[in-house]
Design a protein around this motif. Structure first.
Motif: not given
Ligand code: UDP
Ligand code: MG
Length: 251
Positions: A19-20, A23, A26, A48, A50, A53, A57-58, A61, A73, A75
């Motif tokens: 995921v980049y 938002e 998702l 996912c 991340d 991002s 997005s974070a 999620l 998640l 990151r």
């Protein structure tokens, strides 16, 4: 909602999603994907990754995770690229089978059961081939040239290396070297390692929200170098099957 895996019950299936800055994609993605996976009746997790991002997005999620125990998640602390994000997902995956897909809704989760069905005994990976590609003509043409060139140079015959919608046995993933660009060569590397890889058509949807992270500029030149590296790798790699046998004999 079917419960996700408890700590003592490892999932059978892990879905890994880089995921980049996605938002807006998702929530619809996780909702649609969750529905499909619950129908499967297998224990699953969705990881996912991340890739640092810079949009929300974070936060999105994190919000989605509150009601979904199966959503994990991870990151990155710096933007590291799609291959790195996939690799991080592989590292955390616990399922015997790993499905990789993009976060931008271009891959349809409803294709997952077919990808899993194609992973019959003796097959290490089932790779999607985008039937009706929903990208502009510049991207379609450059992909065509790229696929032709890479098959010529590497000696492989992959129809759609750019399609990262795949189901792969986690055991086979252990044999894949990690490098930037790896996500486009994963089926090729697996074949060089002696694994059986099959391809099947998947649907492809246009990207409606967010932006593609690639253009011709950041794909072409690196792709050419990567192809040459794969040619080298093909000659030099020690196929997994071979050392697995030797290891058994040496016991
Ligand atoms: N992605 C990532 N890190 C990056 C670039 C992309 O994690 O540095 C993710 C992106 O969010 C998406 C997937 O990798 O889920 C594929 O990217 P994109 O859709 O931009 O590629 P395309 O489909 O245009 O080839
Ligand atoms: Mg995409």
């Amino acid at each position: 909602m079917m419960p996700g895996p408890t700590e003592s019950e490892a999932p059978e299936l892990s879905v890994v999603i880089p995921v980049y800055n996605e938002e807006e994609n998702l929530r619809p993605l996780i909702e649609e994907l969750g529905g499909v996976l619950e129908e499967l009746g297998r224990r699953f997790e969705v990881i996912c990754v991340d890739d640092c991002s810079t949009d929300r997005s974070a936060a999105v999620l994190e919000e989605l995770r509150r009601t979904r125990p199966w959503l994990k998640l991870v990151r990155h602390t710096a933007n590291s690229g799609e291959s790195a994000a996939q690799a991080t997902g592989f590292h955390h995956a616990r399922g015997g089978v790993v499905v990789t897909m993009d976060a931008d809704l271009q891959h349809d989760p409803h294709d997952i059961p077919r990808l899993l069905d194609a992973l019959t005994e003796g097959v290490a990976a089932a790779c999607g081939v985008r039937q009706k590609r929903e990208d502009n003509w510049v991207r379609r043409l450059s992909s065509r040239i790229a696929n032709g060139f890479r098959n010529l140079v590497t000696g492989d015959r992959i129809s759609d290396a750019g399609c990262t919608f795949r189901a792969i046995r986690r055991e086979a993933l252990r044999e894949v070297p990690i490098f930037n660009g790896m996500h486009r060569f994963l089926p090729t590397i697996l074949r060089f390692q002696g694994f059986r890889v099959v391809e099947l058509p998947v649907s492809h949807r246009p990207r409606v929200r967010g932006q593609s992270k690639y253009g011709i500029g950041n794909r072409a030149w690196r792709g050419i170098l990567d192809c040459l590296a794969m040619r080298w790798y093909r000659r030099r790699c020690v196929p997994a099957q071979r050392w697995a046998v030797e290891r058994d004999e040496g016991r």
